[in-house]
Write a protein that holds these residues in place. Structure first.
Motif, mmCIF file in Angstrom:
data_model
loop_
_atom_site.group_PDB
_atom_site.id
_atom_site.type_symbol
_atom_site.label_atom_id
_atom_site.label_comp_id
_atom_site.label_asym_id
_atom_site.label_seq_id
_atom_site.Cartn_x
_atom_site.Cartn_y
_atom_site.Cartn_z
ATOM 1 N N PRO A 268 -11.825 13.301 6.747
ATOM 2 C CA PRO A 268 -12.260 14.682 6.990
ATOM 3 C C PRO A 268 -11.143 15.705 6.777
ATOM 4 O O PRO A 268 -11.430 16.873 6.491
ATOM 5 N N LEU A 269 -9.882 15.288 6.922
ATOM 6 C CA LEU A 269 -8.768 16.215 6.746
ATOM 7 C C LEU A 269 -8.259 16.267 5.312
ATOM 8 O O LEU A 269 -7.328 17.012 5.011
ATOM 9 N N CYS A 270 -8.835 15.457 4.429
ATOM 10 C CA CYS A 270 -8.245 15.284 3.100
ATOM 11 C C CYS A 270 -8.654 16.401 2.144
ATOM 12 O O CYS A 270 -9.844 16.705 1.995
ATOM 13 N N PRO A 271 -7.661 16.990 1.475
ATOM 14 C CA PRO A 271 -7.964 18.049 0.518
ATOM 15 C C PRO A 271 -8.648 17.532 -0.752
ATOM 16 O O PRO A 271 -9.117 18.338 -1.559
ATOM 17 N N LEU A 272 -8.690 16.207 -0.908
ATOM 18 C CA LEU A 272 -9.269 15.632 -2.128
ATOM 19 C C LEU A 272 -10.581 14.909 -1.860
ATOM 20 O O LEU A 272 -11.066 14.168 -2.718
ATOM 21 N N LYS A 273 -11.142 15.080 -0.676
ATOM 22 C CA LYS A 273 -12.292 14.243 -0.311
ATOM 23 C C LYS A 273 -13.492 14.441 -1.232
ATOM 24 O O LYS A 273 -14.226 13.497 -1.502
ATOM 25 N N GLN A 274 -13.669 15.671 -1.762
ATOM 26 C CA GLN A 274 -14.819 15.881 -2.650
ATOM 27 C C GLN A 274 -14.640 15.152 -3.973
ATOM 28 O O GLN A 274 -15.627 14.892 -4.669
ATOM 29 N N LEU A 275 -13.368 14.841 -4.320
ATOM 30 C CA LEU A 275 -13.105 14.182 -5.604
ATOM 31 C C LEU A 275 -13.011 12.668 -5.461
ATOM 32 O O LEU A 275 -12.988 11.952 -6.463
ATOM 33 N N CYS A 276 -12.921 12.174 -4.231
ATOM 34 C CA CYS A 276 -12.519 10.778 -4.004
ATOM 35 C C CYS A 276 -13.709 9.842 -4.054
ATOM 36 O O CYS A 276 -14.654 9.957 -3.269
ATOM 37 N N LEU A 277 -13.656 8.869 -4.965
ATOM 38 C CA LEU A 277 -14.770 7.939 -5.118
ATOM 39 C C LEU A 277 -14.860 6.970 -3.946
ATOM 40 O O LEU A 277 -15.953 6.503 -3.621
ATOM 41 N N SER A 278 -13.735 6.667 -3.296
ATOM 42 C CA SER A 278 -13.798 5.779 -2.136
ATOM 43 C C SER A 278 -14.388 6.482 -0.930
ATOM 44 O O SER A 278 -15.097 5.868 -0.126
ATOM 45 N N HIS A 279 -14.092 7.759 -0.788
ATOM 46 C CA HIS A 279 -14.719 8.506 0.308
ATOM 47 C C HIS A 279 -16.215 8.612 0.078
ATOM 48 O O HIS A 279 -17.010 8.412 1.000
ATOM 49 N N ALA A 280 -16.602 8.865 -1.162
ATOM 50 C CA ALA A 280 -18.021 8.993 -1.477
ATOM 51 C C ALA A 280 -18.778 7.711 -1.140
ATOM 52 O O ALA A 280 -19.890 7.751 -0.616
ATOM 53 N N GLU A 281 -18.173 6.562 -1.442
ATOM 54 C CA GLU A 281 -18.859 5.289 -1.235
ATOM 55 C C GLU A 281 -18.412 4.578 0.032
ATOM 56 O O GLU A 281 -18.797 3.430 0.263
ATOM 57 N N ASP A 282 -17.537 5.232 0.819
ATOM 58 C CA ASP A 282 -17.028 4.621 2.048
ATOM 59 C C ASP A 282 -16.281 3.310 1.784
ATOM 60 O O ASP A 282 -16.493 2.309 2.444
ATOM 61 N N TYR A 283 -15.418 3.342 0.786
ATOM 62 C CA TYR A 283 -14.657 2.151 0.396
ATOM 63 C C TYR A 283 -13.248 2.123 0.994
ATOM 64 O O TYR A 283 -12.472 1.231 0.682
ATOM 65 N N THR A 284 -12.884 3.115 1.789
ATOM 66 C CA THR A 284 -11.467 3.207 2.178
ATOM 67 C C THR A 284 -11.011 2.031 3.033
ATOM 68 O O THR A 284 -9.823 1.802 3.186
ATOM 69 N N THR A 285 -11.939 1.280 3.604
ATOM 70 C CA THR A 285 -11.517 0.086 4.347
ATOM 71 C C THR A 285 -11.287 -1.098 3.418
ATOM 72 O O THR A 285 -10.633 -2.066 3.807
ATOM 73 N N GLU A 286 -11.803 -1.028 2.202
ATOM 74 C CA GLU A 286 -11.691 -2.164 1.266
ATOM 75 C C GLU A 286 -10.618 -1.944 0.199
ATOM 76 O O GLU A 286 -10.187 -2.882 -0.454
ATOM 77 N N ILE A 287 -10.233 -0.689 0.002
ATOM 78 C CA ILE A 287 -9.270 -0.334 -1.036
ATOM 79 C C ILE A 287 -8.069 0.320 -0.362
ATOM 80 O O ILE A 287 -8.262 1.166 0.517
ATOM 81 N N PRO A 288 -6.853 -0.005 -0.751
ATOM 82 C CA PRO A 288 -6.479 -0.871 -1.878
ATOM 83 C C PRO A 288 -6.608 -2.361 -1.579
ATOM 84 O O PRO A 288 -6.567 -2.790 -0.435
ATOM 85 N N VAL A 289 -6.730 -3.135 -2.659
ATOM 86 C CA VAL A 289 -6.737 -4.587 -2.587
ATOM 87 C C VAL A 289 -5.305 -5.088 -2.747
ATOM 88 O O VAL A 289 -4.596 -4.664 -3.662
ATOM 89 N N LYS A 290 -4.885 -5.958 -1.835
ATOM 90 C CA LYS A 290 -3.522 -6.531 -1.890
ATOM 91 C C LYS A 290 -3.598 -8.035 -1.720
ATOM 92 O O LYS A 290 -4.325 -8.519 -0.864
ATOM 93 N N THR A 291 -2.812 -8.769 -2.490
ATOM 94 C CA THR A 291 -2.711 -10.210 -2.256
ATOM 95 C C THR A 291 -1.957 -10.439 -0.950
ATOM 96 O O THR A 291 -0.941 -9.790 -0.684
ATOM 97 N N PRO A 292 -2.446 -11.344 -0.116
ATOM 98 C CA PRO A 292 -1.757 -11.620 1.153
ATOM 99 C C PRO A 292 -0.384 -12.226 0.909
ATOM 100 O O PRO A 292 -0.160 -12.909 -0.091
ATOM 101 N N LYS A 293 0.530 -11.925 1.831
ATOM 102 C CA LYS A 293 1.882 -12.461 1.663
ATOM 103 C C LYS A 293 2.046 -13.802 2.369
ATOM 104 O O LYS A 293 1.265 -14.170 3.235
ATOM 105 N N LYS A 294 3.072 -14.512 1.941
ATOM 106 C CA LYS A 294 3.326 -15.854 2.458
ATOM 107 C C LYS A 294 3.722 -15.808 3.931
ATOM 108 O O LYS A 294 4.316 -14.845 4.406
ATOM 109 N N ALA A 295 3.404 -16.874 4.642
ATOM 110 C CA ALA A 295 3.747 -16.945 6.067
ATOM 111 C C ALA A 295 5.258 -17.080 6.253
ATOM 112 O O ALA A 295 5.949 -17.643 5.413
#
Length: 355
Positions: A210-237
Motif C-alpha cells: 500500500p505504501l509503494c509508489p510503483l504498486k499500479q505498475l507491479c505485476l506481483s502486486h496485481a496478482e498477489d505474488y509478493t510472497t512467492e517472488i523472488p525465487v531463491k535456491t535454498p542454501k546449504k545447512a
DNA sequence: AATTCGGGGAA
DNA sequence: TTCCCAGAATT
C-alpha cells in the motif's frame, strides 16, 4: 522471440523511473555516507554495506573515515589497526581487500579512485554491484548497481520466477536496468531501487505494497505474488563444530594467539582452544602435559556462535596459573590491551570478557 | 557452479 | 529456529 519478451519487460520497467525518483526524493533516509558522497566515502560505505545492514554499518562508518580520512591513510595503516577498526563487522577480507585496493589506487591512479566502471571493477573487493554503486553515486556514470534489494524489486515488478541466486538472472536484470537508466540521475535511480527494497518491498511476504509508489505498475502486486517472488535456491545447512576454549590467566593477563593469515577470521586474535568437548579431567591432563603450573581451574558456561556456514558449540575453562611459563606459544595480553589494541572476533568474546 | 568468507536483527 | 542483509573471491 526472446527479443519480444525483453522489449515488453523494458517498456514496462521504463515507466517506473519517474515515480521512483519522485518517491526517493521525498522518502530517502538521511545516512552518514549520503551527506558528502565523495568517492572515498562512497567506496568505504559500499564495502561495509556488502551483506551488512545499514544499522550495523552506522557506528563503523564515521569512526573509520575519521581514523583513515584518505586513500593514502588507508594504504599505509598497519593491518592490526585496520582489523581493529573492522572488529565485529565481519567478513574481514573486505578490510584487507580495501587496503590492497588503496595501495593499488596510490600506485596506479595517483591516489584518486578511478572514475570508470571497468577500472573500479579491477580493484580488489569491488565486484559488479560495488563498481556500479561507486560509479553511479560518486561519479554519476550511467550504470546499474544490482544488489539483493534490486533483484527483489525488479523480479516482483515483472513477476519473474527466475532464480535470483543465478548469475544469468542478475545479468538479465542489469541489462534491463541499463536500458531504462536515466543517465543523468544514475546514482539516485540506483539508490532509489535499493531504498524501495529496504523500506517498502520487503522480503519474506512482508512487502508494504500500500505504501509503494510503483504498486499500479507491479505485476506481483496485481496478482498477489509478493510472497512467492523472488525465487531463491535454498542454501546449504551449517555444519556444527565442537570447541573447548581456554581462558589461561596469570594476574591481569590472558593468553592469546593469532589465527592463520588465510581462511576464517584470518589474522585475528583468539583464545587457545582445541577441537571437541573435553571433560575437566582431560583438561587437567592436557594443561599438565604442556608443563603449566595450574593454580585453579573452573568450567565456564557453554556458548554458541553462528557463522554463515559453521556453527561453533563452545565450552570453556578458566585456568589460573601460578607462574608464567618461560617459553609459551602465546601472547599474554592485559585487559586494557585486549580492549584497545587487538582485533578479537565476536565468536570469542563470551570467553574473553567472562569475568 | 558451488563454496567460503561474520554477525546481527526480525519474525 | 530461519531468513536476509547496498556481495566478492576462490575453488
Amino acid at each position: 522471440m526472446q527479443t519480444t519478451n525483453n522489449t515488453k519487460q523494458i517498456n514496462m520497467l521504463s515507466e517506473i523511473v519517474t515515480p521512483l525518483l519522485r518517491w526517493y526524493h521525498s522518502q530517502a533516509r538521511i545516512l552518514p555516507w549520503r551527506e558528502n558522497p565523495q568517492p572515498y566515502y562512497v567506496w568505504i560505505s559500499e564495502i561495509m554495506l556488502q551483506q551488512t545492514r545499514v544499522e550495523a554499518v552506522k557506528p563503523y562508518f564515521d569512526r573509520f573515515i575519521t581514523a583513515l580520512p584518505t586513500v593514502q591513510a588507508l594504504a599505509e595503516v598497519p593491518e592490526g589497526d585496520l582489523l581493529k577498526l573492522w572488529e565485529g563487522l565481519g567478513y574481514y577480507n573486505r578490510a584487507r581487500n580495501l587496503q590492497k585496493a588503496a595501495q593499488q589506487v596510490m600506485q596506479e591512479h595517483t591516489g584518486n579512485l578511478p572514475a570508470s566502471y571497468d577500472a573500479l571493477l579491477a580493484l580488489p573487493g569491488i565486484g559488479r554491484y560495488t563498481a556500479g554503486a561507486i560509479a553511479s553515486i560518486a561519479y554519476h556514470i550511467g550504470v546499474p548497481a544490482v544488489d539483493g534489494n534490486v533483484l527483489r524489486v525488479i523480479t516482483r515488478l515483472i513477476a519473474s520466477r527466475e532464480d535470483i541466486m543465478k548469475e544469468k538472472t542478475r545479468k538479465m536484470i542489469e541489462a534491463y536496468l541499463q536500458e531504462i537508466m536515466p543517465t543523468d540521475k544514475a546514482g539516485d535511480f540506483n539508490q532509489a531501487l535499493m531504498e524501495l527494497g529496504a523500506m517498502v518491498c520487503l522480503p519474506k511476504g512482508a512487502a508494504k505494497c500500500p505504501l509503494c509508489p510503483l504498486k499500479q505498475l507491479c505485476l506481483s502486486h496485481a496478482e498477489d505474488y509478493t510472497t512467492e517472488i523472488p525465487v531463491k535456491t535454498p542454501k546449504k545447512a551449517r555444519r556444527p563444530e565442537n570447541l573447548t576454549m581456554f581462558r589461561l590467566q596469570y594476574q591481569d593477563k590472558i593468553a592469546f594467539q593469532q589465527r592463520p593469515n588465510k581462511g576464517l577470521l584470518a589474522n585475528m586474535w583468539e583464545l587457545p582452544h582445541i577441537d571437541g568437548h573435553l571433560s575437566i579431567e582431560e583438561i587437567k591432563n592436557h594443561i599438565a602435559n604442556l608443563g603449566l603450573p595450574i593454580q585453579s581451574i573452573q568450567a565456564l558456561p557453554p556458548a554458541k556462535h553462528i557463522f554463515t556456514h559453521i556453527e561453533w558449540h563452545m565450552i570453556g575453562y578458566a585456568i589460573t596459573l601460578r607462574a608464567l611459563p618461560a617459553h609459551s606459544p602465546w601472547h599474554w595480553i592485559s585487559h586494557s590491551d585486549r580492549v584497545e589494541s587487538f582485533a578479537i572476533p565476536t565468536a570469542f568474546k563470551a570467553y574473553v570478557f567472562e569475568e
